[in-house]
Design an enzyme around this catalytic site. Sequence first.
Site, mmCIF file in Angstrom:
data_model
loop_
_atom_site.group_PDB
_atom_site.id
_atom_site.type_symbol
_atom_site.label_atom_id
_atom_site.label_comp_id
_atom_site.label_asym_id
_atom_site.label_seq_id
_atom_site.Cartn_x
_atom_site.Cartn_y
_atom_site.Cartn_z
ATOM 1 N N LYS A 194 -20.361 -5.523 -4.369
ATOM 2 C CA LYS A 194 -21.556 -4.690 -4.620
ATOM 3 C C LYS A 194 -21.622 -3.590 -3.571
ATOM 4 O O LYS A 194 -21.972 -3.838 -2.424
ATOM 5 C CB LYS A 194 -22.843 -5.511 -4.589
ATOM 6 C CG LYS A 194 -23.989 -4.701 -5.232
ATOM 7 C CD LYS A 194 -25.364 -5.095 -4.778
ATOM 8 C CE LYS A 194 -25.806 -4.495 -3.479
ATOM 9 N NZ LYS A 194 -25.920 -3.019 -3.452
ATOM 10 N N GLU A 269 -21.327 -8.678 9.269
ATOM 11 C CA GLU A 269 -21.016 -7.554 10.176
ATOM 12 C C GLU A 269 -22.260 -6.687 10.201
ATOM 13 O O GLU A 269 -22.556 -6.010 9.214
ATOM 14 C CB GLU A 269 -19.846 -6.732 9.631
ATOM 15 C CG GLU A 269 -18.516 -7.434 9.588
ATOM 16 C CD GLU A 269 -17.881 -7.551 10.949
ATOM 17 O OE1 GLU A 269 -18.418 -6.999 11.931
ATOM 18 O OE2 GLU A 269 -16.844 -8.217 11.027
ATOM 19 N N CYS A 303 -21.611 1.868 12.661
ATOM 20 C CA CYS A 303 -22.223 0.679 13.272
ATOM 21 C C CYS A 303 -21.933 0.623 14.769
ATOM 22 O O CYS A 303 -22.722 0.101 15.541
ATOM 23 C CB CYS A 303 -21.709 -0.573 12.586
ATOM 24 S SG CYS A 303 -19.924 -0.648 12.532
ATOM 25 N N GLU A 401 -31.562 0.293 16.535
ATOM 26 C CA GLU A 401 -30.485 1.082 15.943
ATOM 27 C C GLU A 401 -31.077 2.210 15.105
ATOM 28 O O GLU A 401 -31.903 1.969 14.233
ATOM 29 C CB GLU A 401 -29.629 0.175 15.046
ATOM 30 C CG GLU A 401 -28.454 0.895 14.446
ATOM 31 C CD GLU A 401 -27.663 0.026 13.471
ATOM 32 O OE1 GLU A 401 -28.286 -0.632 12.623
ATOM 33 O OE2 GLU A 401 -26.424 0.027 13.560
HETATM 34 P P1 NAD Z 1 -28.431 -2.447 4.466
HETATM 35 O O1 NAD Z 1 -28.470 -3.729 5.203
HETATM 36 O O2 NAD Z 1 -29.717 -1.842 4.033
HETATM 37 O O3 NAD Z 1 -27.561 -2.606 3.137
HETATM 38 C C1 NAD Z 1 -26.240 -3.100 3.190
HETATM 39 C C2 NAD Z 1 -25.884 -3.663 1.821
HETATM 40 O O4 NAD Z 1 -26.717 -4.800 1.585
HETATM 41 C C3 NAD Z 1 -26.161 -2.692 0.662
HETATM 42 O O5 NAD Z 1 -25.176 -2.855 -0.336
HETATM 43 C C4 NAD Z 1 -27.515 -3.165 0.156
HETATM 44 O O6 NAD Z 1 -27.752 -2.833 -1.199
HETATM 45 C C5 NAD Z 1 -27.365 -4.662 0.350
HETATM 46 N N1 NAD Z 1 -28.642 -5.385 0.432
HETATM 47 C C6 NAD Z 1 -29.831 -4.950 0.907
HETATM 48 N N2 NAD Z 1 -30.756 -5.927 0.775
HETATM 49 C C7 NAD Z 1 -30.134 -6.989 0.207
HETATM 50 C C8 NAD Z 1 -30.545 -8.281 -0.190
HETATM 51 N N3 NAD Z 1 -31.812 -8.691 -0.038
HETATM 52 N N4 NAD Z 1 -29.630 -9.126 -0.729
HETATM 53 C C9 NAD Z 1 -28.360 -8.737 -0.888
HETATM 54 N N5 NAD Z 1 -27.907 -7.512 -0.558
HETATM 55 C C10 NAD Z 1 -28.782 -6.647 -0.011
HETATM 56 O O7 NAD Z 1 -27.578 -1.462 5.359
HETATM 57 P P2 NAD Z 1 -27.229 0.059 5.087
HETATM 58 O O8 NAD Z 1 -28.464 0.865 5.359
HETATM 59 O O9 NAD Z 1 -26.548 0.205 3.767
HETATM 60 O O10 NAD Z 1 -26.119 0.325 6.217
HETATM 61 C C11 NAD Z 1 -26.435 0.543 7.533
HETATM 62 C C12 NAD Z 1 -26.322 -0.732 8.338
HETATM 63 O O11 NAD Z 1 -25.030 -1.294 8.201
HETATM 64 C C13 NAD Z 1 -26.501 -0.469 9.817
HETATM 65 O O12 NAD Z 1 -27.329 -1.447 10.371
HETATM 66 C C14 NAD Z 1 -25.091 -0.585 10.363
HETATM 67 O O13 NAD Z 1 -25.002 -0.926 11.722
HETATM 68 C C15 NAD Z 1 -24.516 -1.631 9.486
HETATM 69 N N6 NAD Z 1 -23.060 -1.573 9.518
HETATM 70 C C16 NAD Z 1 -22.373 -2.548 10.204
HETATM 71 C C17 NAD Z 1 -20.990 -2.493 10.290
HETATM 72 C C18 NAD Z 1 -20.214 -3.547 11.026
HETATM 73 O O14 NAD Z 1 -19.033 -3.653 10.776
HETATM 74 N N7 NAD Z 1 -20.826 -4.318 11.889
HETATM 75 C C19 NAD Z 1 -20.294 -1.442 9.684
HETATM 76 C C20 NAD Z 1 -21.027 -0.462 9.000
HETATM 77 C C21 NAD Z 1 -22.403 -0.547 8.923
#
Ligand code: NAD
Length: 497
Positions: A194, A269, A303, A401
Site C-alpha cells: 500500500k 521504520e 527520515c 520531527e
Molecule cells: P505516515 O505515517 O502518515 O504514513 C505512512 C504510511 O502509513 C502511508 O502509506 C499511510 O497511508 C499509512 N497509514 C497511515 N495511517 C495508517 C493506519 N492507521 N493503518 C495503516 N496504515 C496507515 O507517514 P508519511 O507522512 O507518509 O511519511 C512521513 C513519515 O515517514 C516521517 O515520520 C518519516 O520519518 C517516516 N519515514 C521513515 C523512514 C525510515 O526508514 N525510518 C523512511 C522514510 C520516511
Amino acid sequence: MKSTTAFSGIDLSQLQTRMLINGELRNASSGSTFTLHDPATGQEIARVPQATNADVDAAVQAARTALQNVSWREMLPAARERLLQKLADLLERHADELAKLETLNQGMLLGVAQAVDVGASVQWLRYMAGWATKIHGDSIDISFPMPPGTKYQAIVRRQPVGVVGAIVPWNFPLLMAIWKIAPALACGCTVVLKPASDTPLTALRFAELALEAGFPPGVLNVIVGSGSTAGAALVQHPDVNKITLTGSTEVGVWIGQQCANTVKRVALELGGKSPVIVLDDCDPAVAAAGASAAIFFNQGQVCTAGSRLYVQKKQFERVVESVADTARNAVLGSGFDPATQIGPLVSQRQRENVLRFIDTGVKEGAQLVAGGTAADRDGYFVQPTVFANTTGRPLTLTREEVFGPVLIAQPYDDLEEVVREANNTVYGLAASVWTSNISKALRVAERLDAGTVWINSHNVVDPNMPFGGFKQSGIGREHGRSAIEAYTECKSICIAY
Ligand code: NAD
C-alpha cells in the site's frame, strides 16, 4: 485536467492508475476514486482507485493463495533471482519514465528521482535478487539428548514469513516500496503493497512492470487508499503474517498495537530527529556544505534529515551563517527545471504542517536566521529555513520531527554536552559527526543512540548496510542479511537416529 504537463511531457491520459490484484489491473470494486495533484503547481494530475475493504481482502486472499501456489512455493531460488533481475531490467529500461512520474507526483528534483528513487531501486532489486540463492539455515548438535544416549541432529531452516503487508510513505515512494518488496520476494514471501495515498503512481506503474516480468498472479499486489481505511484493513487482516511499515512514529505505534493483538510479525521504520555534530577541528566550509545537504536534500522530507545542527562554539556563527546563506540563495522551482535546488513539499497538508512548526519556532523564541515563509508562487513551496537556539532552552523544534526544510542550530562547549544533547530525544534513527579527528569521531559515534552514524557524510544508504532505528525510530532493520532474516521464520527440525 490538461492532457500533458508543461515540463514532463507526460501524457496524463495514458497514466496507469489501476491497482494490481491477483495478476489483474483493477479499479476499486466500489468505483470510487480520489484525486492526485502536482505539488509544483497544485493542479490535478490523476484520479486513482480508493480501495475498499473488499479490495484489500481480495489482494490478501490472492497473496495467500499465491503462497500455496506450486509455481511460487516450488520455484527454485535461482528462478526467483532471475525474475527479480528481470524486474530490475524492466525498471532500468523504464527509468526515465518512472523518474518523471515521481517528479510529477511527489515533486522531487528530477535528478534525485533518477539517481535515488529509481536508480537505487534498481540497485536494491539486483542486490536482493542475489540473496534468493544464498539463504541458508544451519545444522546443530544437541547437548541435551532425551532419553540419554539417543543421537540427535537438528536442521534449522529459514522459511518465508508468509503474506507481507508493506505500507510505505510518500518521501521516496518507489524506493521505500522496493526496500520491502525486493527482500520479501527474494525470500519467497508474497506481498500486498500500500503506497502512500498522495504518491501511488510509480508503485502502480511498477505493478504493471512486475506483471510483464512474469511473477505468478497474487505474488505481488498493489492497492491504493488512505491509511485509515485501506492501510488499517491490511494491518488488521487475519491472513497477513507480517506488516512492515515505513512511516511516522504515531502510525507505527498504532500498527504495533494492532499487530500485538494477534502476535502478527511487525517491522517499523519510523521518524527521526537526527543530529549533525560539528567538532571544532572541522573545516567550517565542509561542515556547512554537509549540514546544508543533510537538511535540505529532498526538501527535508527524509527520515534521516539532519534537522538538529550542533556546532562547537568557536565555529558556530561561521557554520550557521554559511548554511543560512545556502538557504537564502536556494533556487525554488519545479523538480523538472534543471536550475531548481529546492522543489515543492509533497502536499498542501505537508506545507501547512511545516509552516505551523516554523510559527511555533518563532513563538517559542528561536532566532530566525533564514527563510521562515511559504514561497510566493503556486504549488506547495516553503523557503528553506534556519533557526538558531543559542540559549539552549528546550523547543518544539529540537524535539519534534518537522519532515521539511527546517533546521535548528545550537552551539555546544564539549563532547560530553553534545552527546547528552544529541541523545536527548525519543528518536534514534541516525546522526552524523564532522571532524578530521577519527578517534574523537569513533568515540562520539559509539555513544550516540542511533541506528546509523555517518562520519563526515550524511544520508548514505546501501543495500548491504543495515538500516533502522533505536528507540521510537523503529523496530527491526532493513537491507543486507538483516532484511533476509526479517522476511523469514526460523524452523528447527530435530531428528533422532
Ligand atoms: P505516515 O505515517 O502518515 O504514513 C505512512 C504510511 O502509513 C502511508 O502509506 C499511510 O497511508 C499509512 N497509514 C497511515 N495511517 C495508517 C493506519 N492507521 N493503518 C495503516 N496504515 C496507515 O507517514 P508519511 O507522512 O507518509 O511519511 C512521513 C513519515 O515517514 C516521517 O515520520 C518519516 O520519518 C517516516 N519515514 C521513515 C523512514 C525510515 O526508514 N525510518 C523512511 C522514510 C520516511
